[in-house]
Design an enzyme around this catalytic site. Structure first.
Site, PDB file in Angstrom:
ATOM      1  N   ASP A 191       0.856  -1.181   0.000  1.00  0.00           N
ATOM      2  CA  ASP A 191       0.000   0.000   0.000  1.00  0.00           C
ATOM      3  C   ASP A 191       0.893   1.232   0.000  1.00  0.00           C
ATOM      4  O   ASP A 191       1.569   1.525   0.978  1.00  0.00           O
ATOM      5  CB  ASP A 191      -0.897  -0.014   1.235  1.00  0.00           C
ATOM      6  CG  ASP A 191      -1.924   1.110   1.216  1.00  0.00           C
ATOM      7  OD1 ASP A 191      -1.866   1.960   0.307  1.00  0.00           O
ATOM      8  OD2 ASP A 191      -2.780   1.147   2.114  1.00  0.00           O
ATOM      9  N   HIS A 193      -0.295   4.251  -0.287  1.00  0.00           N
ATOM     10  CA  HIS A 193      -1.078   5.272   0.430  1.00  0.00           C
ATOM     11  C   HIS A 193      -1.058   6.622  -0.276  1.00  0.00           C
ATOM     12  O   HIS A 193      -1.198   7.671   0.372  1.00  0.00           O
ATOM     13  CB  HIS A 193      -0.561   5.411   1.869  1.00  0.00           C
ATOM     14  CG  HIS A 193      -1.638   5.269   2.902  1.00  0.00           C
ATOM     15  ND1 HIS A 193      -1.985   6.280   3.759  1.00  0.00           N
ATOM     16  CD2 HIS A 193      -2.447   4.227   3.218  1.00  0.00           C
ATOM     17  CE1 HIS A 193      -2.956   5.876   4.552  1.00  0.00           C
ATOM     18  NE2 HIS A 193      -3.254   4.630   4.248  1.00  0.00           N
ATOM     19  N   GLU A 217      -1.089  -0.867  -4.130  1.00  0.00           N
ATOM     20  CA  GLU A 217      -2.311  -0.102  -3.875  1.00  0.00           C
ATOM     21  C   GLU A 217      -2.036   1.392  -3.809  1.00  0.00           C
ATOM     22  O   GLU A 217      -1.069   1.826  -3.199  1.00  0.00           O
ATOM     23  CB  GLU A 217      -2.916  -0.584  -2.546  1.00  0.00           C
ATOM     24  CG  GLU A 217      -4.145   0.159  -2.100  1.00  0.00           C
ATOM     25  CD  GLU A 217      -4.704  -0.426  -0.816  1.00  0.00           C
ATOM     26  OE1 GLU A 217      -5.347   0.334  -0.064  1.00  0.00           O
ATOM     27  OE2 GLU A 217      -4.499  -1.626  -0.558  1.00  0.00           O
ATOM     28  N   GLU A 243     -10.058   3.233  -2.653  1.00  0.00           N
ATOM     29  CA  GLU A 243     -10.600   3.463  -1.315  1.00  0.00           C
ATOM     30  C   GLU A 243     -11.078   4.897  -1.131  1.00  0.00           C
ATOM     31  O   GLU A 243     -11.901   5.176  -0.260  1.00  0.00           O
ATOM     32  CB  GLU A 243      -9.567   3.117  -0.242  1.00  0.00           C
ATOM     33  CG  GLU A 243      -8.377   4.063  -0.175  1.00  0.00           C
ATOM     34  CD  GLU A 243      -7.375   3.641   0.878  1.00  0.00           C
ATOM     35  OE1 GLU A 243      -7.341   4.277   1.940  1.00  0.00           O
ATOM     36  OE2 GLU A 243      -6.633   2.672   0.647  1.00  0.00           O
ATOM     37  N   ASP A 265     -14.967   1.000  -0.929  1.00  0.00           N
ATOM     38  CA  ASP A 265     -15.225   0.718   0.481  1.00  0.00           C
ATOM     39  C   ASP A 265     -16.719   0.770   0.733  1.00  0.00           C
ATOM     40  O   ASP A 265     -17.370   1.779   0.432  1.00  0.00           O
ATOM     41  CB  ASP A 265     -14.492   1.745   1.348  1.00  0.00           C
ATOM     42  CG  ASP A 265     -14.518   1.414   2.827  1.00  0.00           C
ATOM     43  OD1 ASP A 265     -15.618   1.151   3.356  1.00  0.00           O
ATOM     44  OD2 ASP A 265     -13.460   1.440   3.462  1.00  0.00           O
ATOM     45  N   HIS A 292     -12.054  -2.426   0.066  1.00  0.00           N
ATOM     46  CA  HIS A 292     -11.282  -1.799   1.138  1.00  0.00           C
ATOM     47  C   HIS A 292     -12.071  -1.936   2.437  1.00  0.00           C
ATOM     48  O   HIS A 292     -13.277  -1.695   2.460  1.00  0.00           O
ATOM     49  CB  HIS A 292     -11.083  -0.327   0.772  1.00  0.00           C
ATOM     50  CG  HIS A 292     -10.361   0.494   1.781  1.00  0.00           C
ATOM     51  ND1 HIS A 292     -11.001   1.372   2.629  1.00  0.00           N
ATOM     52  CD2 HIS A 292      -9.040   0.604   2.062  1.00  0.00           C
ATOM     53  CE1 HIS A 292     -10.108   1.992   3.383  1.00  0.00           C
ATOM     54  NE2 HIS A 292      -8.911   1.543   3.052  1.00  0.00           N
TER      55      HIS A 292
END
Length: 389
Positions: A191, A193, A217, A243, A265, A292
């Site tokens: 991830d 982020h 991700e 997400e 999500d 997510h």
């Protein structure tokens, strides 16, 4: 066996609960004693979402809870100003609760109302963390020994627009150490982020190819989604994102960029109703879905109901071991936590009506008396400027 909705079923009340570590739960009550639970939350903005839920519920009191799609359309479009994470997350929690009520009223799990199961069990992944390659490797081996066959971690901390060679090599070294520790029979996901610029992502991703990650991700922030194609085309590493996308319209551009995995999500992107549509859109582009879910038990339960009815599902995130809270908070608000028992990296299909869980209302109300005011960290670069968290 499929029952029938009581003809006069009406919504008569609701309540919201701020519960630790950072969640918001919603309970919707009906005149027949059937209750539904949802999890409307933007992490760090729980109080704001709570107020939005209360505003939306004003028009649902006295309404038929079974008209889920009609309510969804009116909640998302009836206020004239549309979209955004607060509104879509408030809608998401209400939508989950309405599906929970409908499943309970009909005596079936929600996935039966979505066309029935397309699989018998759902694969899940776990999180690992550590301050060094050795700590990460130890954590990965422990998770593998616990039966998990897939795990995710974050190789980059605060990252400048063009990261230094040392930072890039350190991140790649972490991936190499993990692959050596767990072997090739465990899937590794990273991830980012949104901490990398498109240029930095294009430099880093090819260096990860020898380690065959399951996916990387959110290599860039969602504001740069239109640049994802250049990132995707820079390497063979599968790219995942979603997400921080809140509707099928947000995903429309992204799905065409060549991403491998969509990650909506269920507590942010309009609930079960909208995730079902996003998954169908993704299938048309050959894109898998991995919802997510670093959240609580209601959100996970709703995600699983979708997973069992979604043909292009890949793998499910869950929050045990995620690091935002100590202990087993995911399980603390359930009467029977065995519904989330993971065996060999999978969870079995829930058979109870609705979302398939029984929320421990006593524990929820006790936790809500303490409440929370969780906020995410705000990072800085060494020069004092803002850095992506």
């Amino acid at each position: 066996m499929l029952g029938s909705m009581p003809p006069s079923l009406k919504i008569v009340g609701f309540d919201t609960f701020l519960v630790r570590p950072r969640w918001l739960f919603l309970r919707i009550d009906t005149d027949e004693g059937i209750t539904g639970w949802g999890e409307p939350i933007v992490e760090g903005r729980a109080e704001t979402v709570r107020e939005c839920v209360h505003t939306l519920m004003e028009r649902l009191l006295g309404a038929d809870p079974g008209r889920i799609e009609d309510h969804w359309q009116r909640m998302t479009k009836g206020g004239f100003y549309r979209g955004g994470p607060v509104l879509s997350s408030a809608v998401a929690g209400i939508d989950q609760a309405l599906w929970d009520i409908k499943g309970k009223a009909l005596g079936v799990p929600v996935h039966e109302l979505l066309g029935g199961p397309v699989r018998d069990r759902v694969r899940v992944y776990t999180w690992i963390a550590g301050d060094s390659a050795a700590e990460l490797a130890d954590a990965a081996v422990a998770r593998k020994e616990a039966g998990f066959t897939a795990m995710k971690f974050t190789p980059f901390q605060a990252t400048p627009h063009v990261p230094a060679a040392a930072q890039v090599k350190e991140a790649v070294g972490l991936v190499a150490a993990l692959r050596e520790a767990v072997g090739d029979d465990v899937d590794l996901a990273m991830d980012f982020h949104g901490r990398l610029s498109p240029a930095a992502a294009r430099r880093v991703l090819p260096l990860l190819e020898p380690y065959l990650p399951m996916f990387v991700e959110e290599p860039v922030v969602p504001e740069l989604s239109r640049d994802l194609r250049t990132v995707v085309e820079a390497s063979s590493v599968p790219i995942a994102t979603g997400e921080r996308l809140y509707s099928r319209w947000d995903f429309r551009e992204v799905l065409a960029t060549g991403i491998a995995v969509a990650q909506p999500d269920v507590s942010h992107a309009g609930g079960i109703s909208e995730l079902r549509r996003i998954a169908a859109m993704a299938e048309a582009y050959g894109v898998a879905v991995a919802p997510h879910c670093p959240l609580g038990p209601i959100s996970l339960a709703a995600s699983l109901q979708l997973d069992f009815a979604t043909p292009n599902f890949l793998i499910q995130e869950q929050s045990l071991g995620i690091g935002y809270h100590p202990g087993n908070a995911l399980l603390d608000y359930l009467v029977d936590p065995s519904v989330f028992a993971f065996s060999d990296g999978y969870v079995e299909r829930p058979v109870a009506p609705g979302l398939g869980i029984e929320v421990d209302e006593r524990a929820v109300r006790e936790a809500a008396e303490r409440g929370h005011a969780w906020r995410n960290e705000v990072w800085e670069h060494p020069d004092g400027s803002f850095a992506e968290w």
